[in-house]
Design an enzyme around this catalytic site. Structure first.
Site, mmCIF file in Angstrom:
data_model
loop_
_atom_site.group_PDB
_atom_site.id
_atom_site.type_symbol
_atom_site.label_atom_id
_atom_site.label_comp_id
_atom_site.label_asym_id
_atom_site.label_seq_id
_atom_site.Cartn_x
_atom_site.Cartn_y
_atom_site.Cartn_z
ATOM 1 C CD GLU A 45 -2.973 -0.751 -0.122
ATOM 2 O OE1 GLU A 45 -3.079 0.394 -0.582
ATOM 3 O OE2 GLU A 45 -3.549 -1.727 -0.627
ATOM 4 C CB CYS A 244 -14.966 3.114 -13.428
ATOM 5 S SG CYS A 244 -16.041 4.543 -13.273
ATOM 6 C CB CYS A 251 -19.330 2.890 -20.256
ATOM 7 S SG CYS A 251 -18.869 4.357 -19.317
ATOM 8 C CB CYS A 254 -18.316 -0.901 -17.172
ATOM 9 S SG CYS A 254 -18.637 -0.726 -15.404
ATOM 10 C CB CYS A 260 -23.478 3.026 -14.340
ATOM 11 S SG CYS A 260 -22.528 4.525 -14.086
HETATM 12 S S1 SF4 Z 1 -20.695 2.350 -16.666
HETATM 13 FE FE1 SF4 Z 1 -20.450 3.724 -14.914
HETATM 14 S S2 SF4 Z 1 -19.178 2.574 -13.481
HETATM 15 FE FE2 SF4 Z 1 -18.986 1.590 -15.472
HETATM 16 S S3 SF4 Z 1 -17.175 2.554 -16.418
HETATM 17 FE FE3 SF4 Z 1 -18.975 3.695 -17.105
HETATM 18 S S4 SF4 Z 1 -19.121 5.375 -15.647
HETATM 19 FE FE4 SF4 Z 1 -17.811 3.839 -14.702
#
Ligand code: SF4
Length: 344
Positions: A45, A244, A251, A254, A260
């Site tokens: 860390e 993200c 996205c 994602c 989201c």
């Molecule tokens: S969908 Fe939402 S959480 Fe996923 S990468 Fe895009 S902004 Fe980030």
């Protein structure tokens, strides 16, 4: 989130998707999944503050080989500690880590405390690192709050960018609100490899990390044995570091895209929270300081004259300033004759 009922209805599918993604795409870093001591987690860390995790790996591996515990680091010569820190940047962190090791070795008989207040009182350990150790190393249920986690939670649950600066009360509350209860752990599937497929879009991480995903069944199994709160903290942070990301969130790959609020809202003010532009490195005092330390490391303990360092920086005033600041930080020693060396 409007109320607790909405929250729990909303959170469960998000957790399932995120945990599934985590088991597929988590970077298999050597300090994860119970393969090191709490001290090893703390070292990772501290090294990853301001340095990408993927860059940290070889340094961490070499470091832990030489100094596997606080006591061995506490007794090491400073010059060796600074040399081993190599090009991780911000070398003051190395000396703070050694001070921390000295305190752990002396005050806690070489056992890293399993107590937030005691951790946060150690040299160089702030709220984030103390929480990370409590969660990742000890499996305690605690909200870990760093920039990546704040960004993901704010986007997914609040539908807006996280602002810069210190975490707000609302962000802290949110982090605690969505943190799984550890009693909630669902049984893992027969091969202990994780739950059934929940239909996550197939997509890997963005950062070039070398190894993605938990190919080794033992590691995969260990990942699923971690308490849900620790798994959640690590997975949210990983999503923020690799998918993200601040300026260009991916996205399309994602796992949380379907949930989201930020994406749904058309990503209003994308990147506004990023108030500090990435610092230029070339031509800065940081660069000159780094070059001076590198020259001293290469000298392998032999004193170096200021004349030998002239070529590192045309601006003599800057060179003097950097030498003085390194001296002030305890990162070099200036001999009677003005020669320079790493501290012993
Ligand atoms: S969908 Fe939402 S959480 Fe996923 S990468 Fe895009 S902004 Fe980030």
């Amino acid at each position: 989130m409007e109320n607790a009922e909405t929250a729990s209805a909303e959170i469960e599918p998000i957790r399932l998707r995120l945990f599934d993604w985590w088991s597929r795409y988590a970077r298999d870093l050597p300090w994860r999944f119970g393969r090191t001591t709490p001290w090893g987690v703390l070292v990772s860390e501290v090294m990853s503050q301001q340095t990408q995790m993927s860059r940290v790996v070889p340094y961490w591996v070499a470091w832990m080989k030489v100094w596997p515990d606080a006591a061995s680091l506490a007794a090491a010569p400073k010059a060796e500690v600074i040399t081993a820190w190599g090009r991780l940047g911000y070398p003051r962190r190395a000396l703070r880590l050694q001070e921390c090791a000295q305190q752990v070795a002396g005050q806690y008989a070489d056992r890293l405390p399993r107590d937030y207040d005691q951790l946060v009182a150690l040299p160089g350990i702030g709220d984030y690192t103390a929480s990370a150790v409590m969660s990742f190393a000890y499996g305690e249920r605690i909200a870990v709050i760093d920039t990546n986690i704040r960004r993901v939670l704010s986007r997914v649950f609040l539908g807006r960018e996280s602002t810069g600066g210190a975490a707000s009360r609302e962000e802290r509350q949110l982090a605690w609100q969505v943190l799984p209860e550890d009693g909630e752990q669902k049984p893992v599937s027969a091969d202990e490899g994780g739950p059934e497929d929940v239909g996550v879009q197939d997509g890997g991480a963005q950062e070039d990390s070398g190894r993605l995903g938990l190919a080794d069944p033992k590691v995969r199994s260990a990942a699923w044995r971690e308490p849900p709160s620790a798994r959640w903290n690590q997975a949210v942070m990983e999503l923020g570091a690799t998918v993200c990301i601040a300026r260009k969130p991916a996205c399309d790959i994602c796992p949380l895209a379907g949930h989201c609020r930020f994406l749904k809202a058309g990503m209003p003010g994308l990147g506004v929270g990023r108030t500090r532009p990435r610092q230029r490195f070339a031509g800065t005092d940081r660069q000159v300081r780094g070059a001076i330390l590198q020259a001293l490391r290469q000298a392998s303990g032999e004193p170096v004259s200021k004349e030998d360092l002239r070529h590192l920086c045309e601006d003599e005033i800057r060179l003097d300033r950097c030498i003085a600041s390194l001296d002030e930080d305890g990162l070099l020693e200036i001999g009677q004759n003005g020669s320079l060396s790493l501290p012993q």
